[in-house]
Design a protein around this motif. Sequence first.
Motif, PDB file in Angstrom:
ATOM      1  N   ALA A 136       0.796  -1.426   0.334  1.00 14.54           N
ATOM      2  CA  ALA A 136       0.100   0.232   0.635  1.00 14.54           C
ATOM      3  C   ALA A 136       0.710   0.530  -0.313  1.00 14.54           C
ATOM      4  CB  ALA A 136      -0.499  -0.217   1.146  1.00 14.54           C
ATOM      5  N   ILE A 137       0.272   2.294  -1.059  1.00 11.96           N
ATOM      6  CA  ILE A 137       1.654   3.249  -1.359  1.00 11.96           C
ATOM      7  C   ILE A 137       0.626   4.237  -0.994  1.00 11.96           C
ATOM      8  CG2 ILE A 137       2.948   4.211  -2.917  1.00 11.96           C
ATOM      9  CD1 ILE A 137       3.612   2.386  -4.355  1.00 11.96           C
ATOM     10  N   GLU A 138       1.055   5.555   0.225  1.00 12.52           N
ATOM     11  CA  GLU A 138       0.754   6.028   0.422  1.00 12.52           C
ATOM     12  C   GLU A 138       0.974   7.747   1.098  1.00 12.52           C
ATOM     13  OE1 GLU A 138      -1.717   5.572   4.340  1.00 12.52           O
ATOM     14  OE2 GLU A 138      -0.721   3.216   4.701  1.00 12.52           O
ATOM     15  N   PRO A 139       1.220   8.274  -0.402  1.00 11.90           N
ATOM     16  CA  PRO A 139       1.879   9.773   0.300  1.00 11.90           C
ATOM     17  C   PRO A 139       0.250  10.911   0.675  1.00 11.90           C
ATOM     18  CG  PRO A 139       1.713   9.307  -2.225  1.00 11.90           C
ATOM     19  CD  PRO A 139       1.495   8.058  -1.719  1.00 11.90           C
ATOM     20  N   TRP A 140       0.763  11.896   1.633  1.00 12.96           N
ATOM     21  CA  TRP A 140      -0.039  12.610   2.383  1.00 12.96           C
ATOM     22  C   TRP A 140       0.928  13.226   2.907  1.00 12.96           C
ATOM     23  CZ3 TRP A 140       1.286  14.036   8.198  1.00 12.96           C
ATOM     24  CH2 TRP A 140       2.084  12.422   8.426  1.00 12.96           C
ATOM     25  N   PHE A 141       0.298  14.791   2.670  1.00  9.23           N
ATOM     26  CA  PHE A 141       1.246  16.234   3.099  1.00  9.23           C
ATOM     27  C   PHE A 141       0.308  16.999   3.368  1.00  9.23           C
ATOM     28  CE2 PHE A 141       2.617  14.827  -1.481  1.00  9.23           C
ATOM     29  CZ  PHE A 141       3.842  13.838  -0.678  1.00  9.23           C
ATOM     30  N   CYS A 142       1.142  17.915   4.062  1.00  7.93           N
ATOM     31  CA  CYS A 142       0.296  19.518   5.116  1.00  7.93           C
ATOM     32  C   CYS A 142       0.650  20.283   4.051  1.00  7.93           C
ATOM     33  CB  CYS A 142       0.577  18.975   5.932  1.00  7.93           C
ATOM     34  SG  CYS A 142       0.655  18.062   7.308  1.00  7.93           S
ATOM     35  N   ARG A 143      -0.383  21.268   4.087  1.00  5.15           N
ATOM     36  CA  ARG A 143       0.233  22.267   3.194  1.00  5.15           C
ATOM     37  C   ARG A 143       0.875  23.189   3.859  1.00  5.15           C
ATOM     38  NH1 ARG A 143      -5.310  25.971   1.527  1.00  5.15           N
ATOM     39  NH2 ARG A 143      -3.710  27.441   1.784  1.00  5.15           N
ATOM     40  N   GLY A 144       1.541  23.143   4.915  1.00  6.85           N
ATOM     41  CA  GLY A 144       2.310  23.959   5.721  1.00  6.85           C
ATOM     42  C   GLY A 144       3.263  23.599   7.312  1.00  6.85           C
ATOM     43  N   THR A 145       2.988  22.186   7.018  1.00  6.45           N
ATOM     44  CA  THR A 145       4.401  21.649   7.777  1.00  6.45           C
ATOM     45  C   THR A 145       4.235  19.870   7.389  1.00  6.45           C
ATOM     46  OG1 THR A 145       5.113  21.457  10.647  1.00  6.45           O
ATOM     47  CG2 THR A 145       2.396  21.081   9.527  1.00  6.45           C
ATOM     48  N   ASP A 146       5.546  19.719   8.105  1.00 13.09           N
ATOM     49  CA  ASP A 146       5.439  17.793   8.375  1.00 13.09           C
ATOM     50  C   ASP A 146       5.395  17.622   9.851  1.00 13.09           C
ATOM     51  OD1 ASP A 146       7.827  18.993   9.612  1.00 13.09           O
ATOM     52  OD2 ASP A 146       9.039  18.160   8.240  1.00 13.09           O
ATOM     53  N   LYS A 147       4.959  18.092  10.858  1.00  5.67           N
ATOM     54  CA  LYS A 147       4.771  17.929  11.661  1.00  5.67           C
ATOM     55  C   LYS A 147       3.595  17.993  12.015  1.00  5.67           C
ATOM     56  CE  LYS A 147       8.904  19.105  13.754  1.00  5.67           C
ATOM     57  NZ  LYS A 147       8.942  19.083  12.227  1.00  5.67           N
ATOM     58  N   ILE A 148       2.408  16.789  12.746  1.00  8.80           N
ATOM     59  CA  ILE A 148       2.224  16.245  13.221  1.00  8.80           C
ATOM     60  C   ILE A 148       1.096  16.184  14.751  1.00  8.80           C
ATOM     61  CG2 ILE A 148       1.080  14.878  10.600  1.00  8.80           C
ATOM     62  CD1 ILE A 148       2.204  12.432  13.291  1.00  8.80           C
ATOM     63  N   ARG A 149       0.386  16.630  15.146  1.00  7.68           N
ATOM     64  CA  ARG A 149      -0.849  16.030  16.397  1.00  7.68           C
ATOM     65  C   ARG A 149      -1.209  15.260  15.972  1.00  7.68           C
ATOM     66  NH1 ARG A 149      -4.984  19.206  18.019  1.00  7.68           N
ATOM     67  NH2 ARG A 149      -5.766  20.230  16.859  1.00  7.68           N
ATOM     68  N   THR A 150      -1.991  13.881  18.009  1.00  6.87           N
ATOM     69  CA  THR A 150      -3.068  13.546  17.774  1.00  6.87           C
ATOM     70  C   THR A 150      -4.150  14.065  18.112  1.00  6.87           C
ATOM     71  OG1 THR A 150      -1.234  11.764  17.606  1.00  6.87           O
ATOM     72  CG2 THR A 150      -3.924  11.466  18.310  1.00  6.87           C
ATOM     73  N   ASP A 151      -5.424  13.982  18.013  1.00  6.85           N
ATOM     74  CA  ASP A 151      -6.606  14.651  18.680  1.00  6.85           C
ATOM     75  C   ASP A 151      -7.175  13.736  20.155  1.00  6.85           C
ATOM     76  OD1 ASP A 151      -9.090  16.362  16.849  1.00  6.85           O
ATOM     77  OD2 ASP A 151      -9.511  15.105  18.854  1.00  6.85           O
ATOM     78  N   GLU A 152      -7.673  14.572  20.637  1.00  2.14           N
ATOM     79  CA  GLU A 152      -8.041  14.704  21.772  1.00  2.14           C
ATOM     80  C   GLU A 152      -8.765  12.423  21.938  1.00  2.14           C
ATOM     81  OE1 GLU A 152      -9.155  17.905  24.556  1.00  2.14           O
ATOM     82  OE2 GLU A 152      -6.791  17.201  22.695  1.00  2.14           O
ATOM     83  N   ASP A 153      -9.179  12.549  20.475  1.00  6.46           N
ATOM     84  CA  ASP A 153      -9.898  11.388  20.604  1.00  6.46           C
ATOM     85  C   ASP A 153      -9.120   9.758  20.065  1.00  6.46           C
ATOM     86  OD1 ASP A 153      -8.799  10.900  17.186  1.00  6.46           O
ATOM     87  OD2 ASP A 153     -10.821  12.352  16.888  1.00  6.46           O
ATOM     88  N   GLY A 154      -7.771  10.449  20.420  1.00  5.90           N
ATOM     89  CA  GLY A 154      -6.695   9.379  20.525  1.00  5.90           C
ATOM     90  C   GLY A 154      -6.431   8.704  19.425  1.00  5.90           C
ATOM     91  N   TRP A 155      -7.228   8.940  18.259  1.00  4.28           N
ATOM     92  CA  TRP A 155      -6.773   8.604  16.419  1.00  4.28           C
ATOM     93  C   TRP A 155      -6.641   9.643  15.631  1.00  4.28           C
ATOM     94  CZ3 TRP A 155      -7.099   3.830  15.628  1.00  4.28           C
ATOM     95  CH2 TRP A 155      -7.471   2.609  15.855  1.00  4.28           C
ATOM     96  N   THR A 156      -7.475  10.494  15.278  1.00  2.30           N
ATOM     97  CA  THR A 156      -7.597  11.901  14.372  1.00  2.30           C
ATOM     98  C   THR A 156      -5.662  12.604  13.987  1.00  2.30           C
ATOM     99  OG1 THR A 156      -9.625  12.262  14.870  1.00  2.30           O
ATOM    100  CG2 THR A 156      -7.903  13.500  13.208  1.00  2.30           C
ATOM    101  N   ILE A 157      -5.274  12.130  13.610  1.00  2.00           N
ATOM    102  CA  ILE A 157      -3.389  12.853  12.796  1.00  2.00           C
ATOM    103  C   ILE A 157      -4.266  14.048  12.120  1.00  2.00           C
ATOM    104  CG2 ILE A 157      -1.828  12.248  12.208  1.00  2.00           C
ATOM    105  CD1 ILE A 157      -1.983  10.033  14.014  1.00  2.00           C
ATOM    106  N   ARG A 158      -3.529  15.337  12.248  1.00  2.00           N
ATOM    107  CA  ARG A 158      -3.898  16.427  12.142  1.00  2.00           C
ATOM    108  C   ARG A 158      -2.898  17.443  12.305  1.00  2.00           C
ATOM    109  NH1 ARG A 158      -8.887  18.199  12.747  1.00  2.00           N
ATOM    110  NH2 ARG A 158     -10.157  16.745  14.540  1.00  2.00           N
ATOM    111  N   SER A 159      -1.851  18.171  10.746  1.00  2.00           N
ATOM    112  CA  SER A 159      -1.301  19.163  11.179  1.00  2.00           C
ATOM    113  C   SER A 159      -1.267  19.587  12.416  1.00  2.00           C
ATOM    114  CB  SER A 159      -1.882  20.241   9.775  1.00  2.00           C
ATOM    115  OG  SER A 159      -3.053  20.720   9.653  1.00  2.00           O
ATOM    116  N   ALA A 160       0.159  20.019  12.385  1.00  2.00           N
ATOM    117  CA  ALA A 160       0.393  20.391  14.262  1.00  2.00           C
ATOM    118  C   ALA A 160       0.110  22.161  13.958  1.00  2.00           C
ATOM    119  CB  ALA A 160       1.692  20.062  14.188  1.00  2.00           C
ATOM    120  N   ASP A 161      -0.224  22.242  12.658  1.00  2.00           N
ATOM    121  CA  ASP A 161      -0.502  24.239  12.586  1.00  2.00           C
ATOM    122  C   ASP A 161      -1.956  24.090  11.618  1.00  2.00           C
ATOM    123  OD1 ASP A 161       0.040  23.332  10.047  1.00  2.00           O
ATOM    124  OD2 ASP A 161       1.075  24.509   8.881  1.00  2.00           O
TER     125      ASP A 161
END
Length: 271
Positions: A205-230
């Motif tokens: 499974a090849i899966e590029p994913w990018f964020c417009r402003g950063t390469d950093k991420i954070r995990t949501d309060e829900d314990g699952w959702t990965i969001r761009s840090a910015d």
Amino acid sequence: MIELKSPAEVERMAVTGQFVGELLAELGAATAVGVNLMDLEHLARRRIKERGAESCYWDYSPSFGRGPFRHVLCLSVNDAVLHGLPHDYVLRDGDLLSIDMAVTIDGWAADSALSVIAGTPDPADQKLIEATEVALVAGIGAAQAGGHLGDISAAIGEVAGRYGYGVNGEFGGHGIGRTMHEAPHVANSGRPRRGMRLEPGLTLAIEPWFCRGTDKIRTDEDGWTIRSADGSRTAHSEHTVAITEAGPRVLTGRDRGEQSPATRSTLADQR
Ligand code: MF3
Ligand code: CO
């Protein structure tokens, strides 16, 4: 351990892949302003049941989530990029939605994702989606027997760099077969001619994913959702691919719905 698949086993994964591709195309087409994320989740549940398929997500408890997962789709809106939980949310004009799904049919898995915009697109979001789609095409193109795993990673990372996006190293692609997540890890950046040799029968499974402003991420309060840090918007494109003697074979194809119209013309220009 990495299990190479026989041509007959690749055919069985292609059966699953066709279903995943068709359902993702249907979900992408159903995405519109005013649609509730739970409507998409319920449509997918119904289709999976009708087909006699089994979701790889349902009850999945990976180390990176607060398991067990109780949905068949990952639906990630705007700054959410991976593992978004379907919830009661009505899509608004300009929302960017990433839809990711994996199922097994008769014990063989396929995993695929796409990003779409509801209503009026922001050109910068279209560009971001295009980058993930072009990177996916490049990664697939590098999935050649005799090459190295790093060729795929390097091809993806090169496209990200060309578009001006950073690459996060925590989540990437993966081997797939009898289960959704198998070795090897397929990083979205790397060096060519490094890493394991690519052989016929390797399914990834090849899966590029990018964020417009950063390469950093954070995990949501829900314990699952990965969001761009910015908080910037994000996009994700994924296919399950088999390396064969005759070259890479996309198992989760969606025909003309493969890429967004903007990406199709970009890829055509490059030829
Ligand atoms: N399909 C995702 C991937 O591409 C994994 C989703 S795991 C889940 O690797 F638990 F969130 F479902
Ligand atoms: Co995947």
